[in-house]
Design a protein around this motif. Structure first.
Motif, PDB file in Angstrom:
ATOM      1  N   PRO A  18     -13.661  -6.936  21.760  1.00 59.14           N
ATOM      2  CA  PRO A  18     -13.362  -6.777  23.187  1.00 59.14           C
ATOM      3  C   PRO A  18     -12.758  -5.445  23.601  1.00 59.14           C
ATOM      4  O   PRO A  18     -12.756  -5.108  24.786  1.00 59.14           O
ATOM      5  CB  PRO A  18     -12.352  -7.898  23.431  1.00 59.14           C
ATOM      6  CG  PRO A  18     -11.600  -8.016  22.124  1.00 59.14           C
ATOM      7  CD  PRO A  18     -12.642  -7.753  21.055  1.00 59.14           C
ATOM      8  N   ASP A  48     -12.970  -3.899  27.393  1.00 61.99           N
ATOM      9  CA  ASP A  48     -11.761  -4.089  28.194  1.00 61.99           C
ATOM     10  C   ASP A  48     -11.265  -2.765  28.750  1.00 61.99           C
ATOM     11  O   ASP A  48     -10.889  -2.666  29.924  1.00 61.99           O
ATOM     12  CB  ASP A  48     -10.652  -4.743  27.357  1.00 61.99           C
ATOM     13  CG  ASP A  48     -10.923  -6.216  27.083  1.00 61.99           C
ATOM     14  OD1 ASP A  48     -11.839  -6.782  27.720  1.00 61.99           O
ATOM     15  OD2 ASP A  48     -10.225  -6.794  26.230  1.00 61.99           O
ATOM     16  N   ARG A  85     -13.454  -1.584  31.590  1.00 64.94           N
ATOM     17  CA  ARG A  85     -13.171  -2.310  32.833  1.00 64.94           C
ATOM     18  C   ARG A  85     -11.878  -1.826  33.477  1.00 64.94           C
ATOM     19  O   ARG A  85     -11.793  -1.695  34.701  1.00 64.94           O
ATOM     20  CB  ARG A  85     -13.104  -3.809  32.545  1.00 64.94           C
ATOM     21  CG  ARG A  85     -14.438  -4.405  32.075  1.00 64.94           C
ATOM     22  CD  ARG A  85     -14.347  -5.899  31.861  1.00 64.94           C
ATOM     23  NE  ARG A  85     -15.618  -6.441  31.387  1.00 64.94           N
ATOM     24  CZ  ARG A  85     -15.843  -6.861  30.154  1.00 64.94           C
ATOM     25  NH1 ARG A  85     -14.864  -6.814  29.244  1.00 64.94           N
ATOM     26  NH2 ARG A  85     -17.028  -7.321  29.800  1.00 64.94           N
ATOM     27  N   ARG A  86     -10.873  -1.547  32.659  1.00 63.75           N
ATOM     28  CA  ARG A  86      -9.572  -1.108  33.197  1.00 63.75           C
ATOM     29  C   ARG A  86      -9.658   0.225  33.923  1.00 63.75           C
ATOM     30  O   ARG A  86      -8.854   0.498  34.812  1.00 63.75           O
ATOM     31  CB  ARG A  86      -8.553  -1.023  32.063  1.00 63.75           C
ATOM     32  CG  ARG A  86      -8.057  -2.376  31.593  1.00 63.75           C
ATOM     33  CD  ARG A  86      -7.500  -2.313  30.187  1.00 63.75           C
ATOM     34  NE  ARG A  86      -6.391  -1.392  30.047  1.00 63.75           N
ATOM     35  CZ  ARG A  86      -5.879  -1.035  28.883  1.00 63.75           C
ATOM     36  NH1 ARG A  86      -6.403  -1.524  27.763  1.00 63.75           N
ATOM     37  NH2 ARG A  86      -4.854  -0.209  28.829  1.00 63.75           N
ATOM     38  N   GLU A 124     -16.666  -1.194  34.921  1.00 63.96           N
ATOM     39  CA  GLU A 124     -17.266  -2.507  34.692  1.00 63.96           C
ATOM     40  C   GLU A 124     -18.672  -2.606  35.281  1.00 63.96           C
ATOM     41  O   GLU A 124     -19.592  -3.137  34.651  1.00 63.96           O
ATOM     42  CB  GLU A 124     -16.387  -3.604  35.275  1.00 63.96           C
ATOM     43  CG  GLU A 124     -16.935  -5.002  35.026  1.00 63.96           C
ATOM     44  CD  GLU A 124     -15.950  -6.095  35.354  1.00 63.96           C
ATOM     45  OE1 GLU A 124     -16.208  -7.250  34.968  1.00 63.96           O
ATOM     46  OE2 GLU A 124     -14.923  -5.799  35.986  1.00 63.96           O
TER      47      GLU A 124
END
Length: 479
Positions: A72, A76, A79-80, A84
């Protein structure tokens, strides 16, 4: 607190501006927003081996071009930092191996090339070689008690051809290394676990039902290039007030009372920079040098870690006359004696790359393996000529005219996880743990893939924040 305590904001210095150093800086700030952070990068840009460049007017990856989606951490982080919506799956993951003058499909059910059913590799392996693998032999001691090389273990149990024709090309693609030198425990932990239990290497893989019932690709890309990831992290750090310095060579690290002093700049004009905590997110050789006086055990262990150099040749060729491309690309085992060790048909693998131009098609070739850097001593033009010739030979036809090209050299870019690597890393971390506030991160420790590197950075950041919280009353409190 003593009445004369000095109130200040703790300062964290991160040495190295690749994805490990950038992630460590971000993690520290998300845990302790009031900390001052400085990132020091010796090169002229941030991002390390994640990089995009224009080729024929189109921006594409010239470093890592996919992220392992079975872990992940990378997704992750993407996305942060706002990526995304740009995460994409490959249009095809059908890979082949160039062996004995032909392309052969790579069996789907493998663990780093070790097939659960050797019969699926017929063609890539001869009938005799398949029979040898099916008649799996036991390890002489039944179970493995100490680390062994991938080549030694798999070769003894399944036959040398499985190593030469299946395992080597995959290991070469990931580590630019050789099966006879790389650690089974460190590079293929799934096989290591079977080895210590004395289990068959041909046992079926555990099947996990994906959410929604549809199969998922083990890889993810980023529209516009994986090289966008560190650039977005840099922008996030800038908005948080991080001092980001390129061309900043760190030449020394020493104790300064309860703090740390870094010596930055040229030998003729060094500048001292003090910090309350330090993350060393650079390759093993510079890390070894910085720790030589402070942590000699760690320094010696890091000095033992070899690195491999490689080059990525990106080609933009005319679309007319290219014809169909077989899958996402091909791998080449060292036993074939070729300069190119792998090629990715980027335009076929990634829909966003394929749609960049109606006139040209982008593809890549990788050259260089550990202890085989002679090919990399050639000029860029020679590497391009080699890539064009060998990729064309594999396709069975000359490539169309090259409109543009880019040669990206990664000198010492991939650490080699030799036999005993896990124990070596444990000794490094144990010795560094004696230095309050100093942490290490990067591809040297827990894996060379982007998610593993990000995980090592998060681990280092936790060590830094724990140290700062234990030595200050609050993130902006008194010493």
């Amino acid at each position: 607190m003593p009445s004369d305590a000095v109130t200040h904001r703790p300062h964290v210095a991160v040495v190295g501006g690749g994805i490990a150093g950038l992630t460590a800086a971000l993690e520290v700030l998300e845990a302790l927003p009031d900390v001052n952070v400085t990132v020091l990068e010796a090169a002229d840009r941030f991002g390390g081996k994640l990089r995009v460049e224009p080729v024929a007017g189109c921006v594409v990856d010239v470093g890592a071009e996919s992220l392992l989606a079975t872990r992940p951490e990378a997704l992750d982080l993407a996305r942060r930092v706002g990526l995304e919506a740009d995460l994409v799956v490959p249009a095809t993951t059908s890979a082949t191996v160039w062996s004995r003058g032909a392309l052969h499909a790579l069996p789907r059910a493998t663990v780093m090339g070790v097939p659960t059913d050797p019969r699926a590799a017929l063609g890539l392996l001869s009938e005799d070689e398949v029979e040898r693998a099916v008649a799996e032999e036991a390890w002489p001691e039944d179970v493995v008690e100490g680390d062994v090389s991938v080549g030694d273990y798999v070769g003894r149990r399944l036959g040398r051809a499985v190593v030469d024709r299946l395992v080597e090309p995959l290991l070469g693609g990931v580590y630019a290394g050789h099966a006879d030198r790389l650690s089974l425990r460190a590079t293929v932990p799934a096989l290591w676990e079977r080895a210590v239990r004395g289990e068959s290497l041909l046992a079926p893989l555990p099947v996990r039902a994906p959410e929604g019932g549809a199969p998922r690709s083990p890889f993810t890309g980023v529209r516009g290039g994986v090289g966008r990831l560190p650039l977005e992290v840099v922008e996030s750090l800038r908005t948080r007030g991080v001092l980001l310095r390129t061309g900043a060579v760190v030449r020394g690290l020493e104790r300064a009372g309860e703090r740390w002093r870094l010596v930055v700049g040229s030998a003729a004009d060094p500048v001292a920079l003090e910090a309350d905590a330090v993350v060393l997110a650079v390759p093993p050789t510079p890390t070894s040098r910085l720790l030589a006086e402070l942590a000699p055990v760690a320094s010696r262990a890091l000095a033992e870690v070899e690195t491999a150099s490689m080059a990525v040749v990106t080609l933009a060729v005319r679309r007319d006359g290219l014809g169909d491309l077989p899958g996402s690309g091909f791998l080449v085992p060292p036993v074939e004696g070729r300069a190119v060790k792998a090629s990715t048909f980027s335009a076929a693998k990634w829909e966003w790359v394929g749609s960049l131009s109606s006139d040209v098609v982008h593809l890549r070739a990788s050259l260089g393996r550990a202890r085989e850097e002679a090919v990399l001593q050639r000029e860029d033009a020679e590497l391009v000529t080699l890539a064009v010739a060998e990729v064309g030979e594999v396709l069975g036809r000359p490539l169309p005219p090259v409109v543009d090209h880019h040669v990206q050299r990664w000198g010492g870019g991939l650490p080699q996880y030799a036999v005993g690597h896990v124990e070596r890393v444990e000794s490094v971390r144990a010795d560094v743990a004696r230095l309050p506030g100093v942490e290490v991160a990067g591809a040297t420790y827990d894996g060379v893939g982007v998610p593993a590197v990000i995980a090592s950075a998060a681990r280092a950041a936790r060590g830094v924040t724990d140290h700062l919280m234990s030595t200050t009353a609050s993130p902006g409190g008194s010493r």
